[in-house]
Design an enzyme around this catalytic site. Structure first.
Site, PDB file in Angstrom:
ATOM      1  CB  ILE A 270      57.946  34.633 -17.986  1.00  0.00           C
ATOM      2  CG1 ILE A 270      58.566  35.684 -19.470  1.00  0.00           C
ATOM      3  CG2 ILE A 270      58.693  33.548 -18.262  1.00  0.00           C
ATOM      4  CD1 ILE A 270      60.336  36.413 -19.739  1.00  0.00           C
ATOM      5  N   GLY A 271      55.281  37.010 -17.060  1.00  0.00           N
ATOM      6  CA  GLY A 271      55.386  38.144 -16.489  1.00  0.00           C
ATOM      7  C   GLY A 271      54.319  39.064 -17.173  1.00  0.00           C
ATOM      8  CD  GLN A 272      50.034  40.976 -17.607  1.00  0.00           C
ATOM      9  OE1 GLN A 272      49.057  39.680 -17.820  1.00  0.00           O
ATOM     10  NE2 GLN A 272      49.513  42.383 -18.368  1.00  0.00           N
ATOM     11  N   GLY A 273      53.842  42.610 -16.752  1.00  0.00           N
ATOM     12  CA  GLY A 273      53.838  44.313 -17.032  1.00  0.00           C
ATOM     13  C   GLY A 273      52.851  45.565 -16.780  1.00  0.00           C
ATOM     14  CB  ALA A 274      52.428  48.587 -16.212  1.00  0.00           C
TER      15      ALA A 274
ATOM     16  CG  ASP B  78      59.562  51.409 -12.890  1.00  0.00           C
ATOM     17  OD1 ASP B  78      59.237  50.573 -12.913  1.00  0.00           O
ATOM     18  OD2 ASP B  78      59.663  51.125 -11.409  1.00  0.00           O
TER      19      ASP B  78
ATOM     20  CE  LYS C 202      56.371  45.608 -21.558  1.00  0.00           C
ATOM     21  NZ  LYS C 202      57.368  47.183 -21.591  1.00  0.00           N
TER      22      LYS C 202
HETATM   23  N1  LIG Z   1      58.109  40.039 -15.800  1.00  0.00           N
HETATM   24  C1  LIG Z   1      58.087  40.906 -16.144  1.00  0.00           C
HETATM   25  O1  LIG Z   1      57.432  41.809 -16.423  1.00  0.00           O
HETATM   26  C2  LIG Z   1      58.943  40.999 -17.109  1.00  0.00           C
HETATM   27  C3  LIG Z   1      60.107  40.099 -17.715  1.00  0.00           C
HETATM   28  N2  LIG Z   1      60.584  40.314 -19.001  1.00  0.00           N
HETATM   29  C4  LIG Z   1      61.806  39.246 -18.947  1.00  0.00           C
HETATM   30  C5  LIG Z   1      62.724  39.917 -19.999  1.00  0.00           C
HETATM   31  C6  LIG Z   1      63.848  38.665 -20.410  1.00  0.00           C
HETATM   32  N3  LIG Z   1      63.919  37.994 -20.164  1.00  0.00           N
HETATM   33  C7  LIG Z   1      63.274  37.869 -19.119  1.00  0.00           C
HETATM   34  N4  LIG Z   1      63.322  36.677 -18.129  1.00  0.00           N
HETATM   35  N5  LIG Z   1      61.992  38.370 -18.527  1.00  0.00           N
HETATM   36  C8  LIG Z   1      60.705  41.772 -18.698  1.00  0.00           C
HETATM   37  C9  LIG Z   1      60.915  42.469 -20.636  1.00  0.00           C
HETATM   38  C10 LIG Z   1      60.405  43.402 -19.874  1.00  0.00           C
HETATM   39  C11 LIG Z   1      60.729  44.703 -20.809  1.00  0.00           C
HETATM   40  C12 LIG Z   1      61.335  45.531 -21.722  1.00  0.00           C
HETATM   41  C13 LIG Z   1      62.409  45.910 -22.193  1.00  0.00           C
HETATM   42  O2  LIG Z   1      62.353  47.513 -22.493  1.00  0.00           O
HETATM   43  C14 LIG Z   1      63.280  46.027 -22.099  1.00  0.00           C
HETATM   44  C15 LIG Z   1      64.396  46.976 -23.075  1.00  0.00           C
HETATM   45  C16 LIG Z   1      64.084  46.822 -24.652  1.00  0.00           C
HETATM   46  C17 LIG Z   1      62.373  46.856 -25.036  1.00  0.00           C
HETATM   47  C18 LIG Z   1      61.568  46.460 -23.736  1.00  0.00           C
HETATM   48  C19 LIG Z   1      59.264  44.280 -19.578  1.00  0.00           C
HETATM   49  C20 LIG Z   1      58.335  42.850 -18.244  1.00  0.00           C
HETATM   50  C21 LIG Z   1      59.091  42.224 -18.540  1.00  0.00           C
END
Ligand SMILES: NC(=O)c1cn(-c2ccnc(N)n2)c2cc(C#CC3(O)CCCCC3)ccc12
Length: 293
Positions: free
Chosen positions: A29-33, A142, A52
């Site tokens: 669902i995503g590609q965080g840093a 952020d 994650k």
């Molecule tokens: N698109 C994306 O990159 C991301 C999508 N989600 C989510 C999460 C839940 N539900 C949906 N639908 N998406 C992310 C969650 C995080 C994270 C974090 C924490 O810091 C949160 C507090 C506890 C430790 C971890 C980072 C990135 C993304």
């Protein structure tokens, strides 16, 4: 040896066991840093979670990961995506958290035109999360629409604490350049000492996203945006003329260039603009409109 130290500390923090037995990964669902995020299912409860995944040796700042987990483990709040558990699988760290199925506020601001009642409810929910964090001397660093997630019952929760800072009495100010350029406060860009009020500025930029569909200077490259933030100070809002007087006042307070004049989250929660907030359930229509388009 610093990496070995991080590994040792992580082993004390994470849960034991193999997450592959507990969770089935569904879709990315995503590609965080700092890594990829998947929707997954808890095999025993059927609950949806978000996972994650971070390859440890690919992290520039490994100690930030421990920070993220330790800080989030003890910061449970209804406006924060709640941490569930974490695992170390070979050299990969899994952080498991609750899943929000409504997607991010970015989908809404780019696909729909939000009326002020919806903008007010979003700002109120995010300010409640910020008040909770700032009381605990945590700066998110952020805040932006990408990091605000929505649930189908109208839940609004902030996520991604990969850049957060835990302040202490000895060290209650920061100067590191952290965040996403377009949302950064002037004091961060200017490398001056800063505190929790940087999150209030970023909330103001996020409110501009909800009006204009994107932050100021989004068409400029990030470096030029940093220059414009410090040289222009308070940004111009394209559609300012169409905003109500109290919304303009709310925005002007969030976007005070001088942090000492910028209100705290507790003070802003008393602002009359938030009294115009629509009920949370009205957000469901926004999520569907964003998906439908
Ligand atoms: N698109 C994306 O990159 C991301 C999508 N989600 C989510 C999460 C839940 N539900 C949906 N639908 N998406 C992310 C969650 C995080 C994270 C974090 C924490 O810091 C949160 C507090 C506890 C430790 C971890 C980072 C990135 C993304």
């Amino acid at each position: 040896e610093q990496r070995a130290d991080v590994l040792r500390k992580l082993k004390q923090v994470v849960n034991v066991g193999n997450p592959h037995k507990k969770y089935i990964l569904k879709k990315k669902i995503g590609q965080g840093a700092s890594g990829a995020v998947y929707a997954a299912m808890d095999q025993h409860t059927g609950e949806l979670v978000a996972v994650k995944q971070m390859a440890l040796d690919k992290q520039p700042r490994q100690e930030l990961i421990i920070n993220e987990i330790l800080v989030m483990k003890r910061s449970q709040h209804h406006n924060i995506v709640n941490y569930r558990d974490s695992y170390l699988v070979e050299k990969e760290l899994w952080v498991v958290m609750e899943y929000l199925e409504g997607g991010s506020l970015t989908d809404v601001v780019t696909e729909t035109c939000m009326e002020e009642g919806n903008i007010a409810v979003m700002c109120r929910e995010v300010l409640q999360a910020l008040e909770f964090l700032h009381e605990r001397n945590i700066i998110h660093r952020d805040i932006k629409s990408d990091n605000v997630l929505l649930g189908m019952q109208g839940e609004v929760k902030i996520t991604d604490f990969g850049f957060c800072a835990q302040l202490s009495p000895e060290k209650n100010k920061r100067t590191t350049l952290v965040g996403t350029p377009y949302w950064m406060a002037p004091e961060v860009v200017g490398r001056r000492q800063y505190g929790p009020k940087v999150d209030i500025w970023s909330l103001g930029i996020m409110a501009i996203e909800m009006v204009d569909g994107e932050p100021p200077y989004m068409k400029e490259d990030p470096l030029r945006a940093l220059y414009l933030i410090t040289s222009n100070g308070k940004p111009v809002i394209k559609e300012r003329s169409r905003l109500s007087k109290i919304f303009k006042d709310f925005l002007d307070k969030c976007l005070e260039v001088d942090p000492s004049r910028r209100p705290t989250s507790t003070q802003l929660l008393q602002h009359p603009f938030l009294k115009t907030a629509k009920p949370l359930v009205s957000l469901r229509a926004l999520i569907e409109a964003a998906r439908g388009s």
